[in-house]
Design a protein around this motif. Structure first.
Motif, PDB file in Angstrom:
ATOM      1  N   ASP A 110      75.317-100.306  72.183  1.00 34.35           N
ATOM      2  CA  ASP A 110      75.087 -99.255  71.195  1.00 34.35           C
ATOM      3  C   ASP A 110      76.286 -98.326  71.265  1.00 34.35           C
ATOM      4  N   GLN A 111      76.961 -98.151  70.146  1.00 34.33           N
ATOM      5  CA  GLN A 111      78.226 -97.401  70.137  1.00 34.33           C
ATOM      6  C   GLN A 111      78.099 -96.174  69.228  1.00 34.33           C
ATOM      7  N   SER A 112      78.445 -95.027  69.776  1.00 34.86           N
ATOM      8  CA  SER A 112      78.508 -93.793  68.988  1.00 34.86           C
ATOM      9  C   SER A 112      79.963 -93.313  68.966  1.00 34.86           C
ATOM     10  N   VAL A 113      80.437 -92.903  67.782  1.00 35.07           N
ATOM     11  CA  VAL A 113      81.846 -92.537  67.616  1.00 35.07           C
ATOM     12  C   VAL A 113      81.935 -91.200  66.878  1.00 35.07           C
ATOM     13  N   MET A 129      81.283 -93.460  72.865  1.00 40.44           N
ATOM     14  CA  MET A 129      80.329 -93.639  73.963  1.00 40.44           C
ATOM     15  C   MET A 129      79.593 -94.965  73.752  1.00 40.44           C
ATOM     16  N   GLU A 130      79.532 -95.787  74.817  1.00 46.52           N
ATOM     17  CA  GLU A 130      78.912 -97.118  74.703  1.00 46.52           C
ATOM     18  C   GLU A 130      77.875 -97.325  75.804  1.00 46.52           C
ATOM     19  N   LYS A 131      76.701 -97.846  75.389  1.00 45.89           N
ATOM     20  CA  LYS A 131      75.634 -98.202  76.338  1.00 45.89           C
ATOM     21  C   LYS A 131      75.294 -99.669  76.160  1.00 45.89           C
ATOM     22  N   ASP A 132      75.180-100.370  77.294  1.00 50.93           N
ATOM     23  CA  ASP A 132      74.889-101.807  77.261  1.00 50.93           C
ATOM     24  C   ASP A 132      73.440-102.046  76.821  1.00 50.93           C
TER      25      ASP A 132
END
Length: 477
Positions: A110-113, A129-132
């Motif tokens: 999940d990527q937030s930019v 920010m990236e979460k697996d």
């Protein structure tokens, strides 16, 4: 964080000014805190000189959770095909939240930019920010596949044609498929036969299953999706299995399977009866042997010629050793297995107590693995052999010494059991081999146990060794 690395990458691969790089570096300082706070990997990407791609100029790995990446990605290019959100934000300045992206190591995240904007409102980079979420994706895919399979199976059962049923009609179990209200939507031939067998005649699809089998009402009302219980119907035992086909919170239907296990339960009861009968036989044999032993003891107490007494005692010990086998069987849960350690210990202690009555000081010890089991018929032979060997020690080994020690050791080597009886007595002489007790041992070991027997001098005293296979082989004459 190596800020000179940020400056170096920006200088080589971007068109950012010194002021732009300074602003990027100020943000990079905060990356570790952001990573730990959000339990996520955090990056700063800047646009390349050609504007087609982005470059990772800085990263921070969280200390509060496992990193998404195994290796550093600083200095790696970011391609629009894999991370479209990054390039979209660089071009438009619009933030993107919780968009799915594929990392350079093939993980789904999940990527937030959010954009990094210079003082003149130019977009000079992105904070990412990236979460697996690889495990969540796999679980979601499994649930979707299961849901689709459930939906398909329900459709097969509900919509099968009359001429070509999909579910195999040769299944032995009686299978019903019912809806949420308990109405029968499908039944295989075995299920139709079961309804006729209980005297209910033919049934019509749409009838309630509990009208034919009221006994399963509790099973159907149970909230468990999978439930297995046994019920009695017309003096027969059935295993009833309920399988709810669920799609999220809504049920698509229920399988109810009846399996006739009457014959299985009858065989189990027969085995229990046989086990009880076998134990009763062991009990009676033990009592009869103890009765014979009591008669011999009574005769010994009433008086015997001195030359006859020893023979009565030897016979008494042999009978008691055989009785020990049946006594151990009755004490255990198994009806045909004997723990060899318990058997040897019981016989040895009995013989040492007998020796103490004759004013002999003899101690005995045992060593071997616990719970080494042999069959009862073989245990009788082993009991007689152990009895003769220990009795031989007690009778002949310690005539010239004040105190004797006997050690009984046994072990398993592959498919073979070895038993050693060692004493610290006066020592072995070849003529001892002519005794009746040792002749009995040799005969039993050879013919009943299909093994080998040897006896000879030890460092001090005598050592007797018996070897026999666990799986008995009959020795022909």
């Amino acid at each position: 964080m190596k800020y000179n690395r940020v400056e170096e990458l920006c200088s080589l691969h971007t068109n950012l000014s010194v002021a732009d790089v300074q602003k990027i570096s100020e943000i990079v300082v905060t990356l570790p805190l952001i990573a730990d706070l959000n339990k996520a990997n955090v990056f700063v990407d800047c646009p390349t000189k050609d504007g087609k791609h982005a470059l990772v100029v800085a990263e921070a790995v969280p200390k509060t959770t496992k990193s998404v990446y195994k290796k550093t990605v600083v200095g790696k290019l970011v391609y629009e095909a894999f991370e479209p959100s990054v390039l979209f934000t660089l071009r438009t300045g619009k933030p993107m939240f919780l968009n799915r992206a594929l990392t350079q190591e093939g993980k789904t995240v999940d990527q937030s930019v959010v954009p990094i904007i210079a003082n003149d409102n130019r977009i000079i980079g992105t904070l990412i920010m990236e979460k697996d979420i690889s495990e969540q994706v796999r679980y979601q895919q499994k649930m979707e596949a299961l849901s689709e399979a459930t939906k398909t199976l329900s459709g097969i059962l509900i919509g099968m044609t009359e001429n070509r049923p999909i579910i195999p009609e040769v299944i032995e179990e009686s299978l019903f498929f019912i809806d949420q209200e308990g109405k029968i939507l499908y039944s295989n031939p075995a299920a139709s036969n079961l309804i006729q067998e209980i005297g209910k005649g033919d049934f019509t699809p749409g009838d309630l299953l509990i009208d034919y089998f009221p006994i399963i009402k509790g099973i159907l009302n149970d909230s468990e999706e999978l439930l297995v219980q046994e019920v009695n119907i017309l003096n027969k035992v059935f295993q009833v299995k309920k399988i709810t086909l669920g799609q999220h919170v809504k049920s698509n239907g229920i399988f109810v399977i009846f399996k006739n296990i009457t014959e299985l339960r009858e065989k189990e009861r027969e085995l229990i009866v046989k086990s009880v009968a076998i134990r009763e036989i062991h009990h009676r044999v033990k009592n009869n042997l103890q009765t014979v032993a009591s008669l011999l003891r009574l005769q010994i107490r009433r008086g015997l010629p001195e030359e006859s007494k020893v023979h009565f005692v030897e016979s008494l010990n042999r009978i008691s050793s055989i009785a020990s086998v049946h006594e151990i069987i009755l004490a255990n849960s198994s009806v045909d297995d004997v723990d060899i350690y318990s058997l040897i210990e019981k016989i040895g202690n009995m013989l040492v107590v007998e020796a103490e009555h004759e004013n002999q000081k003899v101690s005995i010890s045992y060593s071997g693995p616990p719970h080494l089991l042999i069959k009862s018929n073989k245990a009788v032979s082993v009991a007689l052999v152990i009895n003769e060997l220990i009795q031989n020690c007690v009778k002949h080994a310690f005539n010239s010494i004040n105190e004797g020690k006997i050690s009984v050791q046994f072990a398993q080597y592959g498919n073979e059991i070895h038993v050693q009886v060692i004493d610290n007595g006066k020592g072995y002489t070849p003529k001892s081999k002519n005794s009746l007790g040792l002749e009995i041992v040799g005969m039993i070991v050879k013919h009943d146990l299909s093994g080998d027997f040897s006896i000879g001098p030890a460092e001090t005293g005598t050592i007797a060794l018996v070897r026999f296979p666990i799986d008995r082989e009959v020795v022909e004459e």
